[in-house]
Design an enzyme around this catalytic site. Structure first.
Site, PDB file in Angstrom:
ATOM      1  N   ASP A 189       0.845  -1.179   0.000  1.00  0.00           N
ATOM      2  CA  ASP A 189       0.000   0.000   0.000  1.00  0.00           C
ATOM      3  C   ASP A 189       0.894   1.248   0.000  1.00  0.00           C
ATOM      4  O   ASP A 189       1.731   1.389  -0.886  1.00  0.00           O
ATOM      5  CB  ASP A 189      -0.959  -0.026   1.196  1.00  0.00           C
ATOM      6  CG  ASP A 189      -1.953   1.117   1.204  1.00  0.00           C
ATOM      7  OD1 ASP A 189      -2.932   1.055   0.451  1.00  0.00           O
ATOM      8  OD2 ASP A 189      -1.735   2.087   1.951  1.00  0.00           O
ATOM      9  N   TYR A 323      -1.370  11.980   2.717  1.00  0.00           N
ATOM     10  CA  TYR A 323      -1.969  12.108   1.391  1.00  0.00           C
ATOM     11  C   TYR A 323      -1.889  13.548   0.911  1.00  0.00           C
ATOM     12  O   TYR A 323      -1.573  13.821  -0.256  1.00  0.00           O
ATOM     13  CB  TYR A 323      -3.424  11.630   1.432  1.00  0.00           C
ATOM     14  CG  TYR A 323      -3.566  10.129   1.511  1.00  0.00           C
ATOM     15  CD1 TYR A 323      -3.792   9.373   0.375  1.00  0.00           C
ATOM     16  CD2 TYR A 323      -3.465   9.469   2.733  1.00  0.00           C
ATOM     17  CE1 TYR A 323      -3.928   7.996   0.437  1.00  0.00           C
ATOM     18  CE2 TYR A 323      -3.595   8.093   2.813  1.00  0.00           C
ATOM     19  CZ  TYR A 323      -3.826   7.358   1.665  1.00  0.00           C
ATOM     20  OH  TYR A 323      -3.939   5.991   1.736  1.00  0.00           O
ATOM     21  N   HIS A 374      -5.445  -7.163  -0.454  1.00  0.00           N
ATOM     22  CA  HIS A 374      -4.680  -5.938  -0.275  1.00  0.00           C
ATOM     23  C   HIS A 374      -3.830  -5.978   0.998  1.00  0.00           C
ATOM     24  O   HIS A 374      -2.706  -5.480   1.020  1.00  0.00           O
ATOM     25  CB  HIS A 374      -5.656  -4.767  -0.217  1.00  0.00           C
ATOM     26  CG  HIS A 374      -5.003  -3.433  -0.166  1.00  0.00           C
ATOM     27  ND1 HIS A 374      -4.620  -2.741  -1.303  1.00  0.00           N
ATOM     28  CD2 HIS A 374      -4.653  -2.631   0.878  1.00  0.00           C
ATOM     29  CE1 HIS A 374      -4.074  -1.592  -0.960  1.00  0.00           C
ATOM     30  NE2 HIS A 374      -4.082  -1.492   0.357  1.00  0.00           N
TER      31      HIS A 374
END
Length: 396
Positions: A189, A323, A374
């Protein structure tokens, strides 16, 4: 939480031991907030179509309040050697497990969002001491497992600019500080962004890169020209379509965390159920597609321990800022190849495509698994461990 970090100056580069000791009052406050949750409405038979399912979140919150035992998991975490140090103005918390095998290869492992160091707990024994697990001692690793600045006990960060590349530079300094001149790197990730960036920051030190749950840098960022699409295999087209569907319908979290993380932070820091729902919906969406509920892929206690690292440290906002900060720089999307040998492990639902990954990475191994998902370290630890061992075996 406590750590022997008293009387440190801002420039202190000492590595200090760390121990988690959450005050009883903080746990009592959590229970009170759970008891006083103000629940939203939900349309009849909505399921997960609008986001986290109300019946599921209520049930999981009830277990969190009445069945989950934080002290048990705190004790388990404290069985692992933990440390803290200051790098570039940020506190960096990390696990450091030295293998009993003297010739073990150093390996730094990086989690993602909404994950944490909890992702790797099941891999520590098999990777650091394969002999004890019936494996080959020649596959042993000395493990360094840091919490990304802003996440968990590494947070919150105290200044802006903590993007992927700055974290990579911090990791290079951390490994230097620990005395590791040459080392391997693995991540999933967000860790699949930071790990290749580490190879670009310190190519002379990074022996090899292994990633899973890889997206940015391992698939196209924008539209693919028609002449390129014509060359794709059926499997590549399916993967490209899946990535496109995710971009269209699955990136709301990224949009708000990349633009207004502070606004989001108020709700997630004040409401444990808000924090729970924000994270658990991603485990539902991103785990193996065959898993109907998050706990079908990852057990409830592990899910909640991961949530607790965000809740107890009040780092929902500072984690989200990663982010924002990464979206503010022009070089967040890799375009140069470090030359470091790189392995990609695709688990069920992953969308990395080799022909695009090779544009900015030296791909020497590509593995496909129809299981896991994931969160491969939690969903398929045996498969991930085996792939890590096999790849780095060739680089020892």
């Amino acid at each position: 939480m406590t750590a022997n970090t008293t009387n440190r100056s801002d420039a202190d580069s000492t590595v200090h031991t760390f121990r988690i000791e959450i005050p009883r009052a903080q746990l009592d406050d959590l229970h009170t907030r759970l008891d006083l949750t103000r629940w939203p409405d939900e349309l009849p038979d909505a399921g997960w179509a609008y986001g986290a399912s109300l019946p599921y979140v209520r049930d999981l919150a009830d277990y969190w309040r009445n069945g989950y035992d934080w002290r048990k998991h705190e004790a388990r975490l404290n069985e692992i050697p933990q440390f803290i140090t200051e790098i570039d103005g940020a506190q960096v918390h990390f696990l450091h497990v030295r293998s009993p095998e003297p010739d073990a290869m150093p390996l730094i492992m990086t989690h993602g969002w909404p994950g944490s160091i909890v992702e790797f707990l099941g891999l520590i024994g098999p990777l650091s001491d394969p002999r004890a697990k019936g494996g080959d001692p020649a596959d042993a690793f000395h493990l360094v497992i840091p919490s990304i600045p802003g996440f968990g006990f590494s947070g919150p960060t105290r200044d802006g600019g903590w993007n992927v590349n700055r974290v990579a530079r911090a990791w290079a300094e951390l490994m230097r500080r620990l005395g590791y001149e040459r080392y391997a790197a693995q991540g999933g990730d967000m860790g699949a962004l930071i790990t290749p960036a580490l190879g670009r920051v310190a190519p002379e030190s990074v022996i090899g890169i292994h990633v899973n749950a890889a997206a940015v840098g391992f698939q196209p960022l924008g539209p693919v020209p028609e002449d390129v699409q014509a060359q794709l295999t059926d499997e590549e087209r399916e993967r490209l379509a899946a990535a496109g569907a995710f971009s269209a319908d699955g990136t709301g979290y990224r949009a708000i965390q990349s633009t207004r993380p502070q606004t989001l932070a108020y709700g997630l820091t004040d409401s444990p159920v808000g924090q729970l729902a924000w994270i658990i919906e991603k485990f539902k969406e991103w785990s193996n597609p065959s898993a109907e509920l998050p706990e079908d892929a990852v057990d409830r206690d592990t899910l909640l321990t991961n949530v607790m690292l965000y809740w107890l440290t009040a780092t929902a906002g500072s984690a989200a800022r990663m982010y924002y900060e990464s979206s503010q720089v022009t070089d967040w999307f890799p375009t140069t190849d470090s030359g470091v040998p790189t392995a990609v492990a695709n688990f069920a639902g992953d969308t990395a495509i080799r022909r695009f990954a090779e544009e900015a990475n030296t791909i020497v191994r590509w593995s496909e698994f129809d299981r896991g998902g994931h969160f491969a370290a939690l969903e398929a630890p045996v498969l991930l461990t085996g792939d890590i061992r096999e790849f780095f075996r060739s680089l020892r």
